[in-house]
Design an enzyme around this catalytic site. Structure first.
Site, PDB file in Angstrom:
ATOM      1  N   CYS A   1       0.877  -1.172   0.000  1.00 25.30           N
ATOM      2  CA  CYS A   1       0.000   0.000   0.000  1.00 25.30           C
ATOM      3  C   CYS A   1       0.917   1.225   0.000  1.00 25.30           C
ATOM      4  CB  CYS A   1      -1.012  -0.024   1.143  1.00 25.30           C
ATOM      5  SG  CYS A   1      -0.358   0.086   2.816  1.00 25.30           S
TER       6      CYS A   1
ATOM      7  N   HIS B   1      13.937 -15.980  11.872  1.00 18.78           N
ATOM      8  CA  HIS B   1      13.691 -16.017  13.319  1.00 18.78           C
ATOM      9  C   HIS B   1      12.205 -16.033  13.670  1.00 18.78           C
ATOM     10  CE1 HIS B   1      17.854 -14.217  14.682  1.00 18.78           C
ATOM     11  NE2 HIS B   1      17.977 -15.102  13.700  1.00 18.78           N
TER      12      HIS B   1
HETATM   13  C1  RB5 Z   1      -4.077   5.245   0.560  1.00 18.32           C
HETATM   14  O1  RB5 Z   1      -4.178   6.615   0.342  1.00 18.32           O
HETATM   15  C2  RB5 Z   1      -3.217   4.957   1.782  1.00 18.32           C
HETATM   16  O2  RB5 Z   1      -3.875   5.386   2.929  1.00 18.32           O
HETATM   17  C3  RB5 Z   1      -2.863   3.493   1.858  1.00 18.32           C
HETATM   18  O3  RB5 Z   1      -2.228   3.093   0.686  1.00 18.32           O
HETATM   19  C4  RB5 Z   1      -1.896   3.098   2.956  1.00 18.32           C
HETATM   20  O4  RB5 Z   1      -0.799   3.953   3.013  1.00 18.32           O
HETATM   21  C5  RB5 Z   1      -2.470   2.845   4.269  1.00 18.32           C
HETATM   22  O5  RB5 Z   1      -1.754   2.460   5.205  1.00 18.32           O
END
Ligand code: RB5
Length: 152
Positions: free
Chosen positions: A65, A98
């Site tokens: 993400c 680990h």
């Molecule tokens: C998306 O904008 C963002 O919030 C997501 O990709 C991530 O960073 C969340 O932890």
């Protein structure tokens, strides 16, 4: 290895490069998307990858993400998933050796493509050592997971 991979829009800039690396290394990729910068919710990506690993259709997972934080939090809600955000190669292999890490989390807004790919390589080339002290600690983690599930 069979590797499940999933990303939200924040991880998308790294996602294709990681898939390309996995394929070039000869791994079987179980691809949960996304393949565009359109908004996508990180819990959906983390769920898809975690469930692939839980079901045994994938040996390990990679989730991406923007920061790597959201997918890490989400993936660790799934029993048997040991997901870690690693932006350095030492943690990426030591987490497996680990701590029996089975899902690598990456943040595409934090780490560049070459370091991310190096982390993926380190993660995939590592194996759990099975040393007594690591087994003991891993068993304690699993005991906590069971206690939490029972108290829900
Ligand atoms: C998306 O904008 C963002 O919030 C997501 O990709 C991530 O960073 C969340 O932890």
């Amino acid at each position: 290895m069979r590797i499940a991979i999933g990303s939200d829009h924040g991880g998308y800039p790294l996602n294709e490069a990681v898939i390309e690396l996995l394929e070039s290394l000869g791994h079987t990729v179980i691809d949960h998307g996304v393949h565009s910068p359109a908004a996508a919710d990180y819990p959906d990506a983390a769920r898809a990858v975690a469930e692939s690993v839980q079901r045994g259709e994938a040996d390990r997972g990679v989730v991406l993400c923007g920061s790597g934080v959201g997918v890490t939090i989400t993936a660790n809600k799934f029993r048997g998933i040991r997901a870690c955000l690693c932006h350095d190669t030492y943690s990426a292999h030591q987490g497996v050796e680990h701590d029996a890490m089975n899902v690598l989390c990456l943040g595409a807004r934090i780490v560049g493509v070459e370091l991310a790919l190096a982390c993926v390589r380190s993660f995939l080339s590592a194996e759990f050592t099975n040393e007594e002290r690591h087994l003991r600690r891993s068993n304690k983690v699993e005991a906590i997971e069971r206690e939490q599930a029972a108290s829900a």
